[in-house]
Scaffold this motif. Sequence first.
Motif, PDB file in Angstrom:
ATOM      1  N   GLY A 334       0.817  -1.210   0.000  1.00 53.03           N
ATOM      2  CA  GLY A 334       0.000   0.000   0.000  1.00 53.03           C
ATOM      3  C   GLY A 334       0.850   1.257   0.000  1.00 53.03           C
ATOM      4  N   ALA A 335       0.213   2.372   0.288  1.00 53.80           N
ATOM      5  CA  ALA A 335       0.896   3.667   0.287  1.00 53.80           C
ATOM      6  C   ALA A 335       1.928   3.742   1.413  1.00 53.80           C
ATOM      7  N   ILE A 336       3.038   4.436   1.135  1.00 54.65           N
ATOM      8  CA  ILE A 336       4.081   4.649   2.145  1.00 54.65           C
ATOM      9  C   ILE A 336       3.910   6.048   2.710  1.00 54.65           C
ATOM     10  N   THR A 337       3.813   6.140   4.034  1.00 49.93           N
ATOM     11  CA  THR A 337       3.628   7.434   4.681  1.00 49.93           C
ATOM     12  C   THR A 337       4.760   7.698   5.666  1.00 49.93           C
ATOM     13  N   TYR A 338       5.459   8.803   5.444  1.00 55.49           N
ATOM     14  CA  TYR A 338       6.465   9.276   6.392  1.00 55.49           C
ATOM     15  C   TYR A 338       5.824  10.340   7.274  1.00 55.49           C
ATOM     16  N   ALA A 339       5.912  10.159   8.588  1.00 54.93           N
ATOM     17  CA  ALA A 339       5.431  11.172   9.539  1.00 54.93           C
ATOM     18  C   ALA A 339       6.471  11.265  10.655  1.00 54.93           C
ATOM     19  N   HIS A 357       7.108  14.855   6.327  1.00 52.38           N
ATOM     20  CA  HIS A 357       5.718  14.414   6.171  1.00 52.38           C
ATOM     21  C   HIS A 357       5.418  14.289   4.688  1.00 52.38           C
ATOM     22  N   ILE A 358       5.243  13.035   4.246  1.00 49.69           N
ATOM     23  CA  ILE A 358       5.007  12.790   2.826  1.00 49.69           C
ATOM     24  C   ILE A 358       4.337  11.438   2.658  1.00 49.69           C
ATOM     25  N   THR A 359       3.488  11.335   1.649  1.00 42.63           N
ATOM     26  CA  THR A 359       2.821  10.062   1.338  1.00 42.63           C
ATOM     27  C   THR A 359       3.099   9.700  -0.116  1.00 42.63           C
ATOM     28  N   VAL A 360       3.518   8.460  -0.318  1.00 38.22           N
ATOM     29  CA  VAL A 360       3.774   7.936  -1.665  1.00 38.22           C
ATOM     30  C   VAL A 360       2.724   6.868  -1.938  1.00 38.22           C
ATOM     31  N   THR A 378      19.300   8.329   4.848  1.00 36.51           N
ATOM     32  CA  THR A 378      18.666   8.087   6.147  1.00 36.51           C
ATOM     33  C   THR A 378      17.179   7.807   5.978  1.00 36.51           C
ATOM     34  N   MET A 379      16.507   8.546   5.107  1.00 37.05           N
ATOM     35  CA  MET A 379      15.081   8.307   4.854  1.00 37.05           C
ATOM     36  C   MET A 379      14.842   6.872   4.398  1.00 37.05           C
ATOM     37  N   LEU A 380      15.709   6.390   3.528  1.00 38.75           N
ATOM     38  CA  LEU A 380      15.539   5.049   2.976  1.00 38.75           C
ATOM     39  C   LEU A 380      15.891   3.979   4.015  1.00 38.75           C
ATOM     40  N   ILE A 394       6.757   5.553  10.405  1.00 41.20           N
ATOM     41  CA  ILE A 394       6.627   5.312   8.967  1.00 41.20           C
ATOM     42  C   ILE A 394       5.621   4.185   8.813  1.00 41.20           C
ATOM     43  N   SER A 395       4.712   4.330   7.860  1.00 42.43           N
ATOM     44  CA  SER A 395       3.663   3.330   7.658  1.00 42.43           C
ATOM     45  C   SER A 395       3.648   2.862   6.207  1.00 42.43           C
ATOM     46  N   ILE A 396       3.224   1.619   6.037  1.00 42.18           N
ATOM     47  CA  ILE A 396       2.966   1.067   4.701  1.00 42.18           C
ATOM     48  C   ILE A 396       1.544   0.541   4.716  1.00 42.18           C
ATOM     49  N   GLY A 397       0.693   1.128   3.870  1.00 45.69           N
ATOM     50  CA  GLY A 397      -0.712   0.719   3.847  1.00 45.69           C
ATOM     51  C   GLY A 397      -1.399   0.974   5.172  1.00 45.69           C
ATOM     52  N   ALA A 398      -1.117   2.100   5.797  1.00 41.12           N
ATOM     53  CA  ALA A 398      -1.707   2.521   7.081  1.00 41.12           C
ATOM     54  C   ALA A 398      -1.242   1.647   8.246  1.00 41.12           C
ATOM     55  N   MET A 399      -0.290   0.746   8.019  1.00 44.84           N
ATOM     56  CA  MET A 399       0.229  -0.099   9.095  1.00 44.84           C
ATOM     57  C   MET A 399       1.648   0.343   9.437  1.00 44.84           C
ATOM     58  N   PRO A 400       1.891   0.790  10.677  1.00 48.59           N
ATOM     59  CA  PRO A 400       3.248   1.193  11.055  1.00 48.59           C
ATOM     60  C   PRO A 400       4.233   0.048  10.812  1.00 48.59           C
ATOM     61  N   ILE A 401       5.392   0.370  10.279  1.00 51.88           N
ATOM     62  CA  ILE A 401       6.339  -0.693   9.922  1.00 51.88           C
ATOM     63  C   ILE A 401       6.846  -1.438  11.162  1.00 51.88           C
TER      64      ILE A 401
END
Length: 585
Positions: A334-339, A357-360, A378-380, A394-401
């Motif tokens: 799903g979408a990747i969200t940095y917060a 703060h960004i969503t991919v 560092t972001m990666l 950081i979340s993937i598909g609304a699920m925190p990694i």
Amino acid sequence: MRIFFDLWWFFKQERMKYGFGIIFLMLSSFLSMIPPYVVGVLVDDIRTRSLTSMTLIRWILFLIIIGIIYYAFGYIWRQLIFGSSIILANQLRNSLYKHFTKLSPNFFQKRRIGDLMAHATNDINAVQNAAGEGILTLIDSITMGGMVIVTMSVLINWKLTLITLLPMPIMVLLTMHYGNLLHQRFGKAQAAFSGLNDKVQENVSGVRVIKAFGEEKAQIQLFRKASRDVVDKNIAVAKVDSLFDPTITFIVAFCYFLALIFGSVFVMQGSMTIGGLTSFTLYLGQLVWPMLAFGFLFNIVERGSASYDRIRRLLAIKPEITDQKGASEDVPSGAITYAIKEYSYPGNQAKVLSDIHITVKQGQTLGIVGKTGAGKTTMLRLLLREFDVIDGQISIGAMPIRSVTLDALRGAIGYVPQDHILFSATIAENIAFAKPDASREAIERVAKLASIHEDILHFKDGYETVVGERGVTLSGGQKQRISIARALLADPEILIFDDSLSAVDARTEVSILHALKHERINKTTLISAHRLSAVEHADQIVVLDEGKIIEHGTHEALIKKNGWYAEMYAHQQLETIVSKGGEKG
């Protein structure tokens, strides 16, 4: 002797093997008591002229049978005890390797590779010797020594036995003192060997750099210095080690002296026979091994104890990145969200990222650009959970990694790092690293997508060409493209390029990016780069400066802003034009 208590967990695990091994070892010791007694009987029979040929033959046949049984028992206990010590070495080696794979990059940044290799080789060998030779010498010295002393006391003369063993306490005190010295010095010797190991590993890996700067002589001198340090510390160990045998030999010789003097007196007094004194002397000879074994025991166990301490300290280091309790094992998508409010590396208070703060969206491509040290890598690395975000998530598909297991998270991600690591294997095996059962057709297909197929065909052995350690036989661009092919073959949900196109030319870069666009439909790609041409096709681009997002948008939108991105893009375009003009000229 602490090493035996430290290894008690293993002795319990292999209790059947060690138990039967010790039983057969003790039986072997018992059988070795018989020949000296037989010799004494024969000597007395000869003295009294009562020995017949039939009696002699019976005794000889009896000794032959004892010898065969002794041989069989010796084979069995060696298989059981030494075989178990090999199992211990294998378990420790596997535990260390597994532990290394769980530790974070922060650990490896602080530790030398050569030191870690020394733990997995020399230190484990020393512990293996303690669990094999150490157990042998402990049981054999106690069993054999005890049986010899009991036999001499009960069957021959207890007074002579007591007199002969008077020097033993002195030997025990001296060997214990030598053992303490050995423990200290052997630990230092192992540390010096680790340093030498690291020096060799670094120099072999960086041999081309050393040659390029003409530093061969300087590195040879440094190696000689490190090697001399290893020699000096091992000589210090040898000086203590060399004290064991002379001390024990002197004590044994003194015991023989006492036995002969007082034994002769007892024979003259009639309280002993000549055959008895002969048997006593032979038994005393058998007591030499337990005495020597006692010295060997201190040597072996102190070496093993020092090495096991080093291994335990390493295994005691807790992994910084672990699975949370109840973490999901499902591969995220799903979408990747940095917060991220802010992030600093462990042990460093300097902020590396702030207000990210960004969503991919799933299927999009994100470009990350900025000056060196801006925070792109560092972001990666935070997405890979090489480090954990404390202030934010950081979340993937609304699920925190952090709510999925590391295996599940990394199963969703393909990573092409800045430092392209290839293994000492064939090119085909390197490409198929994450998918070992991949067909040759699949390997060649991704090689074509990464624009490395033609290069491979020009090698003498093609895809079966064996690359050197870390790919030293390949150019930087070739290593990059093989790394890209490796990631493409895994076909991950998320593909990360960490400045992974820097060593290829512009035409190859365009070819690779075009292939990515068509191959990774509905799959997410993150690309960090210094060369902006690598990200201008991205669905969105972020510009980082000192860990903060200073610009965000598509290529066209950022050009219109006339900010850092537009200025850098114009500068790089000018460089390209000048470069082409130079080639024409």
